[in-house]
Write a protein that holds these residues in place. Structure first.
Motif, PDB file in Angstrom:
ATOM      1  N   GLY A  63       0.835  -1.189   0.000  1.00 33.23           N
ATOM      2  CA  GLY A  63       0.000   0.000   0.000  1.00 33.23           C
ATOM      3  C   GLY A  63       0.874   1.243   0.000  1.00 33.23           C
ATOM      4  N   ILE A  65       0.566   5.145   0.854  1.00 27.08           N
ATOM      5  CA  ILE A  65      -0.379   6.029   1.540  1.00 27.08           C
ATOM      6  C   ILE A  65       0.133   7.466   1.548  1.00 27.08           C
ATOM      7  N   LEU A 111      -5.217  -6.850   1.943  1.00 25.49           N
ATOM      8  CA  LEU A 111      -5.770  -5.502   1.870  1.00 25.49           C
ATOM      9  C   LEU A 111      -6.322  -5.094   3.237  1.00 25.49           C
ATOM     10  N   ARG A 112      -6.966  -6.068   3.902  1.00 29.76           N
ATOM     11  CA  ARG A 112      -7.591  -5.763   5.178  1.00 29.76           C
ATOM     12  C   ARG A 112      -6.565  -5.270   6.206  1.00 29.76           C
ATOM     13  N   GLU A 113      -5.422  -5.930   6.206  1.00 33.39           N
ATOM     14  CA  GLU A 113      -4.412  -5.532   7.180  1.00 33.39           C
ATOM     15  C   GLU A 113      -3.935  -4.108   6.922  1.00 33.39           C
ATOM     16  N   ALA A 115      -5.735  -1.794   5.441  1.00 34.63           N
ATOM     17  CA  ALA A 115      -6.870  -0.936   5.818  1.00 34.63           C
ATOM     18  C   ALA A 115      -6.927  -0.748   7.326  1.00 34.63           C
ATOM     19  N   ASN A 116      -6.675  -1.828   8.054  1.00 39.24           N
ATOM     20  CA  ASN A 116      -6.687  -1.732   9.522  1.00 39.24           C
ATOM     21  C   ASN A 116      -5.588  -0.808  10.023  1.00 39.24           C
ATOM     22  N   VAL A 118      -4.253   1.682   8.499  1.00 34.12           N
ATOM     23  CA  VAL A 118      -4.586   3.076   8.210  1.00 34.12           C
ATOM     24  C   VAL A 118      -5.660   3.578   9.177  1.00 34.12           C
ATOM     25  N   SER A 119      -6.710   2.796   9.341  1.00 31.47           N
ATOM     26  CA  SER A 119      -7.826   3.310  10.153  1.00 31.47           C
ATOM     27  C   SER A 119      -7.522   3.287  11.657  1.00 31.47           C
ATOM     28  N   THR A 133      -5.112   6.174   0.450  1.00 28.87           N
ATOM     29  CA  THR A 133      -4.393   4.897   0.305  1.00 28.87           C
ATOM     30  C   THR A 133      -4.494   4.367  -1.127  1.00 28.87           C
ATOM     31  N   PHE A 135      -3.351   1.043  -3.590  1.00 24.73           N
ATOM     32  CA  PHE A 135      -2.784  -0.303  -3.580  1.00 24.73           C
ATOM     33  C   PHE A 135      -2.016  -0.542  -4.866  1.00 24.73           C
TER      34      PHE A 135
END
Lengths: 160, 386
Positions: A63, A65, A111-113, A115-116, A118-119, A133, A135
């Protein structure tokens, strides 16, 4: 010698000391000393391997960012950058000119990791104003090396 | 059927060709046999070629070549050699250096004139001389002089018929170069006997002990020299087929006629790309030169470790080791090396009889490639020495 030495090992850090000495028209001791000096001075920061993970069965997601932050009085961007780069999952942090401030590169299994991260971690930092973000879908060229194809020698075998 | 040209039939095909046929039937061959760079043409040069095509620059250029290219060539020779040529009538752009050699000789000789050719050297001087109805006079360069041409050797072959001296330095296949002092000695003889010089400087950017010196830059020599150069070796542009000749306008005028009727003009796309090469290519040349120099040192060291005699060549991208200690001819050695260890190197005799006892080893290959080749080479000579 320094510049030539660096440009050689930048492309191939595994080259044998003996070969380095020969092609630089020097001797092994001198080259070894120079390498040690470069390491001590922090000019050579590490020896890594360029891996095309896409060719393995191991899943990796990268990712990219863009982060906008509020710089702090007296410390500029350094302390917020430090808070971000201390996360082990962060591979790269650059201070950038233009529409945002920090470029953060992250490598995770999914992707989830990302996203986690970042959030939960990045966006919640007080000084972070916003994030965007991206990818990476495919790496064509990385660190000066074209990843997709290996080039054959297409020259005739013997030419005058 | 009626017979074909006797003159052409009498010309021997290139010695390299024979060897090539042998190699092409084999697999897993590591070649050290190429006479062209392993680098791709730098991208900005290729991009300029593409851009020229996109803009529809697909017509003939003037016979002499694009004016902007001739201007850049004049700038280049001014900044590297300090000599001035007029882009309007002293420069012609040709299809590789090879065409310049051919039309240069043809423009200057009459039947029976003698063209002095030092060997070992590039394969085309002798046939081009014969095709022009002139007589090749060979000087066999000596290993003890590191394959440089000496004034004594030159003076020894001069006759009233002597017309042109070919000066092929930096040299293919030996890698030998001529220093300013060496050239000054030669220039004295050239002026004394009123000769022309055809100086083939296609490897001028690839020297490893200081800058190349052109004989045309010596006093009183520009007026009697055809300076040949091109883009193939310095900018890794062999396939673009682009070279040039610089000479007094009286000679260029005659060369232009032959060029006009046989070639018309050099490839237009290549000419546009070459303008960019001369303007923006210095860094690329430097990078390639540094890389060749590293490989040159690697090979010289490898041969030294194998106890194979090899004088240190300071130009082009060849080393020319001696294999005399093995008691075989160059051709026998090269053939055996190819068959037993699958390493292709060109026998020295492909470049003239005085190349006997030597191999031309090209280092226009990656270091990794050269390493494997030298391992195989070592296996081979270890067997021979048993």
């Amino acid at each position: 010698m320094r510049e030539e030495l660096l440009s050689i090992i930048e492309k191939n850090s595994r080259i044998a000391l003996k070969d380095l000495a020969v092609i630089l028209c020097s001797d092994e001791i001198t080259v070894a000393n120079e390498l040690a000096a470069l390491e001590n001075e922090g000019i050579i920061c590490g020896y890594q391997t360029l891996i095309d993970w896409d060719k393995t069965t191991i899943e990796k997601v990268t990712g990219l960012i863009e982060v906008r932050v509020t710089p702090q009085r007296g410390r500029g961007f350094d302390s917020i950058a430090e808070r971000i780069y201390n996360y082990p999952e962060v591979k790269t942090v650059y201070l950038i000119s233009g529409g945002f401030d920090l470029l953060v590169i992250l490598e995770e299994k999914s992707l989830r990791e990302i996203a986690n991260f970042v959030s939960d971690k990045l966006a919640t930092l007080d000084d972070v104003l916003s994030t965007a973000t991206h990818f990476i879908l495919k790496k064509y060229k990385d660190n000066g090396t074209i990843l997709s194809k290996k080039k054959d020698d297409e020259r005739e075998i013997i030419t005058p | 059927m009626k017979e074909l040209s006797k003159k052409v039939e009498a010309i021997k095909p290139s010695g390299i060709r024979k060897f090539f046929d042998l190699v092409s039937e084999m697999e897993d061959v590591i070649s050290l046999g190429v006479g062209e760079p392993d680098f791709d043409t730098p991208w900005h040069i290729r991009d300029e070629g593409i851009f020229a095509l996109e803009r529809g620059k697909t017509f003939y250029t003037s016979n002499l070549g694009l004016k902007p290219l001739r201007v850049e060539i004049a700038n280049y020779i001014k900044r590297t050699q300090g000599i001035e040529y007029c882009p309007d009538n002293e420069i012609i752009v040709t299809v590789g250096g090879s065409e310049a050699i051919d039309i240069g000789i043809r423009a200057m000789v009459n039947e029976g004139d003698e063209v002095i050719i030092p060997q070992p050297s590039y394969v085309s001087y002798e046939p081009c001389t014969i095709l022009a109805n002139a007589k090749p006079v060979i000087i066999n360069l000596k290993e003890e002089n590191e394959f440089r041409l000496t004034a004594k050797e030159l003076e020894a072959v001069i006759t009233p018929k002597s017309k042109i001296l070919i000066l092929p330095f930096p040299n293919n296949p030996t890698g030998s170069i001529m220093t300013r002092e060496n050239l000054e000695e030669i220039a004295k003889i050239v002026k004394k006997y009123d000769l022309y010089v055809m100086s083939d400087e296609i490897y001028s950017e690839l020297t490893y002990s200081g800058k190349h010196v052109s004989i045309a830059s010596l006093e009183g020599m520009q007026e009697r020299t055809i300076l040949i150069n091109g883009f193939s070796k310095s900018y890794a542009m062999t396939g673009w087929r682009l070279g040039y000749a610089l000479a007094p306008s009286s000679i260029i005028k005659q060369m232009t006629k032959i060029h006009q009727f046989t070639i018309m003009c050099a490839p237009t796309t290549s000419q546009y790309a070459a303008v960019n090469a001369l303007k923006n290519g210095d860094e690329d040349v430097k990078m390639m030169r540094t890389s060749y120099n590293q490989r040159r040192r690697f090979l010289l060291n490898a041969f030294k470790e194998m106890n194979i005699e090899c004088f240190e060549p300071f130009g082009a991208f060849y080393v020319f080791p001696s294999i005399k200690q093995f008691g075989m001819t160059s051709e026998e050695f090269a053939t055996k090396l190819l068959k037993e260890e699958r390493v292709a190197a060109v026998p020295g005799t492909a470049f003239g009889e005085s190349g006997e006892g030597h191999l031309r080893i090209s280092y226009a290959y990656s270091l990794d490639n050269l390493k494997i080749a030298m391992e195989r080479f070592k296996n081979f000579i270890d067997k021979l020495r048993k």
